[in-house]
Scaffold this motif. Structure first.
Motif, PDB file in Angstrom:
ATOM      1  N   ASP A  80      45.712  58.175  66.428  1.00 29.52           N
ATOM      2  CA  ASP A  80      44.469  57.455  66.168  1.00 29.52           C
ATOM      3  C   ASP A  80      43.263  58.385  66.070  1.00 29.52           C
ATOM      4  O   ASP A  80      42.123  57.936  66.120  1.00 29.52           O
ATOM      5  N   GLY A 115      42.452  60.979  68.176  1.00 25.20           N
ATOM      6  CA  GLY A 115      41.903  61.416  69.457  1.00 25.20           C
ATOM      7  C   GLY A 115      42.815  62.388  70.166  1.00 25.20           C
ATOM      8  O   GLY A 115      43.811  62.843  69.621  1.00 25.20           O
ATOM      9  N   ALA A 172      38.349  60.401  68.422  1.00 23.55           N
ATOM     10  CA  ALA A 172      38.125  58.962  68.339  1.00 23.55           C
ATOM     11  C   ALA A 172      38.139  58.299  69.706  1.00 23.55           C
ATOM     12  O   ALA A 172      37.632  57.204  69.867  1.00 23.55           O
TER      13      ALA A 172
END
Length: 44
Positions: free
Chosen positions: A19, A21, A41
């Motif tokens: 995602d 991160g 993120a």
């Protein structure tokens, strides 16, 4: 304790990276309190 935390973070890291991160282990104190830094993120 620190090694167990590292192992657990390695298990979830691919999901965070998927995602956009990541997670960084900052500290594990003598009381078992774990501090991490969320990046990308996940930073918010």
């Amino acid at each position: 304790m620190r090694e167990k935390v590292k192992e657990a973070l390695e298990k979830i890291r691919p999901f965070l990276q998927r995602d956009g991160g990541d997670v960084e282990l900052v500290d594990v104190d003598d009381n078992g309190v774990v501090k991490v830094k969320l990046r990308g993120a996940c930073g918010g």
